[in-house]
Write an enzyme that holds these catalytic residues in place. Structure first.
Site, short mmCIF file in Angstrom:
data_model
loop_
_atom_site.label_atom_id
_atom_site.label_comp_id
_atom_site.label_asym_id
_atom_site.label_seq_id
_atom_site.Cartn_x
_atom_site.Cartn_y
_atom_site.Cartn_z
N GLY A 14 0.64 -1.22 0.07
CA GLY A 14 0.12 -0.39 -0.17
C GLY A 14 0.94 1.07 0.14
O GLY A 14 2.20 1.14 -0.53
N ARG A 42 -14.46 12.41 14.21
CA ARG A 42 -15.11 11.52 13.39
C ARG A 42 -15.82 10.64 14.65
O ARG A 42 -17.14 10.25 14.59
CB ARG A 42 -14.22 10.77 12.57
CG ARG A 42 -13.92 11.18 10.70
CD ARG A 42 -13.02 10.43 10.67
NE ARG A 42 -12.71 10.88 9.15
CZ ARG A 42 -12.19 10.09 8.43
NH1 ARG A 42 -11.82 8.92 8.50
NH2 ARG A 42 -12.15 10.78 7.21
N ARG A 74 -8.59 9.53 15.43
CA ARG A 74 -7.69 9.87 14.06
C ARG A 74 -8.63 11.29 13.83
O ARG A 74 -9.50 11.06 13.42
CB ARG A 74 -7.16 8.64 13.14
CG ARG A 74 -6.59 9.76 11.24
CD ARG A 74 -6.14 8.83 10.34
NE ARG A 74 -7.37 8.02 9.84
CZ ARG A 74 -7.80 8.51 8.91
NH1 ARG A 74 -7.47 9.39 8.35
NH2 ARG A 74 -9.18 7.64 8.04
#
Length: 539
Positions: free
Chosen positions: A11, A272, A367
């Protein structure tokens, strides 16, 4: 098959590490279980944070403070400062190697506001940011001649203990999915860049089926430590019926969150964890929740959010230009991972980790949106250089034959299993238990029920196996080994979540809804000692 630096995972983090290790003159080999362009990095659509000076209200210090606030007190400020200070340089580097960022009318890199940010800071390429970065990095690796081997599934790390009891890395073993053979790749240093473990939630996750935490499971088996495993971020906006991610860029562009009554009920650009809890509370009341971007207009949506329109039409059969998009929060990102120090090193000498599988202590309990792509560039560069430097001084010979034979025996035993219990049914069961008991809202009773279920499944493991006895492309075998790894990580998550008797960021305990800085402003650390899982809190 010896290399200086072996990178497991292709990745964004793994490819950045490979480019930087190669720049130091190291012989680099990258091994991945899928093809590089299918890695989870391509799902990071919203953008990459950097205070470029384009917005008068933004600064590196503001980026640092936003990150620390989102982390709820348990990020390492020194690591966060390094991340944010190097952000402009990281974006400049990506731009220089060909990442096609969206541009303003005066040709500057375009930026948008994501949740938890005090200014438009996320540099983006429409709503394909991670995909464009990943493809550019892959092209760069190919241009440099870096060896990349695909369809190899990580089995175990090769380690050896010295007379002084230090543990050294010597490489890793893999199942060649194409041939069915167990292969060993020796290296002076190893970088684990295998991604996160959100797929323990099975269908309740935005992640690909490959996000099974293989690197973390092999690391703790080898003697490394894991940290902050209880902190799992739920993305607020996944499609209701498929869990397909709808990027935060849709809310960053001005999208609304509405309940069944058509009411906005939260600040769409809060961090979030807050937005996910607000949506969850509406759902618990019996409300459906929708994303509304109709007011942005078709021209804007097709220019800036083309993928979100395509996904909504394909998976939900709604056109966001004209209709509300039904959404729900699902597991998206794992803040916990392999414990690393300021050099991205683990407790095993020569073993490094980077990306979502590692814990650099920059995300803390939650995060900040836009920091995941930044992490893989900043720390991917650091770890590649450090692993190459370590390899130059490595002068030991480590015998991999014992580990190789153990893994050959394991694969053979799995194929000879009685297969009395279907592990696929258990995998689905675990996903549902985790979503309900280890999700956005948790309590002690639910967590202990989940742990009891995991212990029961672990005891049943000898009665599970594979139906497919073939050698080549045996995906049934790979998925069983992934399941074994996920069981290891489920136990880690639950032991940490039960031990953290407070609410902090993504870890919300409805039975203890307050944050406790006196007892728990620290990181959970898990490790195996004589086969027993141990947990401690370390500041």
């Amino acid at each position: 098959m010896r290399s200086d630096v072996l990178i497991i995972g292709a990745g964004g983090a793994g490819l950045v590490a490979a480019i930087n290790a190669h720049s130091q003159g190291a012989k680099v080999r990258v091994i991945t279980k899928e093809y590089p362009t299918r890695s989870q990095t391509c799902m990071a659509q919203g953008g990459i944070n950097a205070a470029l000076g384009n917005a008068s209200e933004d600064s590196v210090e503001a980026h640092i403070q936003n990150t620390l606030k989102s982390a709820h007190g348990i990020a390492n400020e020194e690591a966060v400062r390094l991340l944010c200070q190097r952000a402009p340089e990281a974006v400049e580097w990506l731009d220089s190697i060909g990442v096609c960022f969206s541009r303003t009318k005066d040709a500057k890199i375009a930026q948008r506001t994501l949740g938890g940010a005090s200014a438009p800071r996320a540099c983006y390429a429409k709503d394909y940011t991670g995909l464009k970065i990943l493809h550019t990095l892959y092209d760069r690796c190919n241009a440099l001649g870096i060896e990349i081997l695909s369809e190899r599934y990580l089995l175990n790390l090769v380690t050896q203990k010295s007379i002084s009891s230090d543990v050294y890395i010597g490489g890793a073993t893999f199942l060649n999915i194409r041939s069915g053979e167990v292969e060993t790749y020796e290296a002076a240093s190893v970088i684990v860049a295998t991604g996160g473990y959100s797929r323990v939630y099975d269908s309740h996750s935005t992640n690909s089926t490959s996000s099974t935490g293989d690197g973390l499971a092999t690391a703790i088996r080898a003697g490394a430590r894991l940290s902050d495993m209880e902190f799992i971020q739920f993305h607020p906006t996944a499609l209701k019926n498929s869990s397909i991610l709808i990027s935060e860029s849709a809310r960053g562009a001005g999208g609304y969150l509405l309940n069944s009554k058509g009411e906005r009920f939260t600040n769409e650009l809060a961090p979030r964890d807050e937005v996910a809890r607000a949506i969850n509370e509406e759902i618990q009341k019996g409300e459906d929740v929708f994303l509304d971007i109709r007011h942005l207009g078709e021209e804007f949506i097709d220019r800036e959010l083309p993928q979100e329109r395509k996904l909504a039409k394909l998976y939900e059969n709604v056109d966001p230009v004209y209709e509300l998009v039904p959404i729900k929060p699902v597991a998206h990102y794992t803040m916990g991972g392999i414990e690393v120090d300021e050099n991205s090193s683990t407790k095993i000498k020569g073993l490094f980790a980077v990306g979502e599988c590692a814990n650099h202590k920059i995300h803390g309990a939650n995060r900040l949106g836009g920091n995941s792509l930044l992490e893989l560039v900043v720390f991917g560069g650091q770890v590649g250089i450090n692993a190459a430097k370590y390899a130059k001084t490595f002068d030991k010979v480590i015998d991999a034959s014992e580990q190789t034979q153990r893994d050959k025996n394991f694969v053979a035993e799995v194929k000879e299993s009685t297969n009395q219990i279907d592990f696929y049914e258990k995998r689905t069961l675990i996903g549902n238990i985790f979503y309900n008991n280890v999700g956005i809202s948790r309590d002690e009773m639910g967590l202990k029920e989940a742990l009891d279920a995991i212990y029961k499944i672990q005891k049943e493991l000898p009665f599970m196996g594979v139906k497919d006895r073939s050698k080549t492309y045996n995906t049934n075998l790979v998925e069983f080994i992934e399941f074994v790894n996920m069981l290891e990580l489920c136990e880690n998550v639950l032991v940490c979540a039960i031990s953290r008797c407070e609410s902090r960021g993504a870890h919300y305990r409805s039975d203890i809804p307050k944050q406790n800085d006196i007892a728990y402003k620290a990181h959970t650390i898990t490790y195996r000692e004589d086969g027993v899982l141990c947990v401690n809190f370390v500041e």
